[in-house]
Design an enzyme around this catalytic site. Sequence first.
Site, PDB file in Angstrom:
ATOM      1  N   LYS A   1      -8.613  34.464  12.186  1.00  0.00           N
ATOM      2  CA  LYS A   1      -8.506  35.275  13.414  1.00  0.00           C
ATOM      3  C   LYS A   1      -7.740  36.569  13.121  1.00  0.00           C
ATOM      4  O   LYS A   1      -8.157  37.659  13.532  1.00  0.00           O
ATOM      5  CB  LYS A   1      -7.796  34.467  14.520  1.00  0.00           C
ATOM      6  CG  LYS A   1      -8.650  33.342  15.089  1.00  0.00           C
ATOM      7  CD  LYS A   1      -7.869  32.404  16.004  1.00  0.00           C
ATOM      8  CE  LYS A   1      -8.752  31.227  16.422  1.00  0.00           C
ATOM      9  NZ  LYS A   1      -8.052  30.221  17.247  1.00  0.00           N
TER      10      LYS A   1
ATOM     11  N   GLN B   1      -2.184  28.715  19.136  1.00  0.00           N
ATOM     12  CA  GLN B   1      -3.136  27.848  18.439  1.00  0.00           C
ATOM     13  C   GLN B   1      -2.869  26.386  18.797  1.00  0.00           C
ATOM     14  O   GLN B   1      -1.735  25.914  18.746  1.00  0.00           O
ATOM     15  CB  GLN B   1      -3.034  28.073  16.921  1.00  0.00           C
ATOM     16  CG  GLN B   1      -4.037  27.296  16.094  1.00  0.00           C
ATOM     17  CD  GLN B   1      -5.488  27.744  16.296  1.00  0.00           C
ATOM     18  OE1 GLN B   1      -5.757  28.853  16.767  1.00  0.00           O
ATOM     19  NE2 GLN B   1      -6.423  26.889  15.965  1.00  0.00           N
TER      20      GLN B   1
ATOM     21  N   ASP C   1      -7.718  33.273  25.317  1.00  0.00           N
ATOM     22  CA  ASP C   1      -8.389  31.989  25.084  1.00  0.00           C
ATOM     23  C   ASP C   1      -9.106  31.489  26.342  1.00  0.00           C
ATOM     24  O   ASP C   1      -9.878  30.528  26.276  1.00  0.00           O
ATOM     25  CB  ASP C   1      -7.326  30.941  24.713  1.00  0.00           C
ATOM     26  CG  ASP C   1      -7.477  30.437  23.299  1.00  0.00           C
ATOM     27  OD1 ASP C   1      -8.568  30.573  22.734  1.00  0.00           O
ATOM     28  OD2 ASP C   1      -6.485  29.908  22.773  1.00  0.00           O
TER      29      ASP C   1
HETATM   30  N1  GUN Z   1      -7.841  25.077  18.268  1.00  0.00           N
HETATM   31  C1  GUN Z   1      -9.146  24.847  18.028  1.00  0.00           C
HETATM   32  N2  GUN Z   1      -9.917  25.721  18.712  1.00  0.00           N
HETATM   33  C2  GUN Z   1      -9.077  26.515  19.399  1.00  0.00           C
HETATM   34  C3  GUN Z   1      -9.270  27.613  20.287  1.00  0.00           C
HETATM   35  O1  GUN Z   1     -10.376  28.040  20.587  1.00  0.00           O
HETATM   36  N3  GUN Z   1      -8.136  28.161  20.793  1.00  0.00           N
HETATM   37  C4  GUN Z   1      -6.901  27.708  20.481  1.00  0.00           C
HETATM   38  N4  GUN Z   1      -5.858  28.312  21.022  1.00  0.00           N
HETATM   39  N5  GUN Z   1      -6.677  26.693  19.663  1.00  0.00           N
HETATM   40  C5  GUN Z   1      -7.769  26.108  19.131  1.00  0.00           C
END
Ligand code: GUN
Length: 299
Positions: free
Chosen positions: A53, A97, A120
């Site tokens: 990311k 995350q 998100d």
């Molecule tokens: N962990 C796995 N997928 C995601 C996501 O799309 N967002 C976040 N914040 N954590 C994750």
Amino acid sequence: MSVRIDGKQVAAEVIAKVKTATAALEADVRVRPGLAVIIVGDDPASHAYVSAKSKMAKECGITSIQHTLPEATTQDELASLVQTLNADSSIHGILVQLPLPKHLSSDPIIQSILPEKDVDGLHVVNAGRVATGDLDGGLVSCTPAGAMVFVRRIHGEDLSGLNAVVIGRSNLFGKPMSALLLAANATVTTAHSRTKDLPPVCRNADILVAAVGRPEMVKADWVKPGATVIDVGINRVPAPDKGEGKFRLVGDVAFAECEKVAGVITPVPGGVGPMTIAMLMANTVIATYRSAGRKTPRF
Ligand code: GUN
């Protein structure tokens, strides 16, 4: 044989639009999108996602600031970092995350992010906007937003008359995916682990979306001939043919057999996965445009 969607290609097109939008904003109002990514603990898979990311953000002209916190971080320390980022006008998007280490509660943390910075799309305000069909006012969760890019490319904007089945009812994916399909006029069934007799339910789907986390659960005889099959699962399974202790990634759909029945199908890896990061970038740009009072681009 079905058409295989190249998620990397579609994601690259979204990323190209993100780069254009970021450059335009910088030229117009001298604002650069800022994304803060918080990761707590040492989970290697989470670190790999977060690195991807951050790397993509930089490539897009987004200032990405990663906060790597130790496993022993307390709830109060994490909450306080979110408050600091909420108050920081150079930060337009905040991502925590998931999953967090077991001693931390994720929900109060997610709900403490300002909805306009919740890239998100997990804050109840954003989830509620999606649930009520207000897709222009909030931020849509990245993976369902990415899956909808595929659906729109295949079926257009209006899904009237089409049956869609989503297997999975998580807040992160299943619920918003069902809401987005419904907002596009599909007739939607949300199936899950308690659904009785799942195969015939799935066989009714013109658009079948699998997000259950069970390797290759969806079989060829669950798929309506010609259907669009979108596989959101990412499962690591042993692959002794590649060597001792080796793994491979498979989706929730038994790809080789379903490919023979479906009209269009997404592979794993290389399907929905690359779209999630692309839509996170898109959400960060949308949040920044809004904070600058500009009309948001569409991705
Ligand atoms: N962990 C796995 N997928 C995601 C996501 O799309 N967002 C976040 N914040 N954590 C994750």
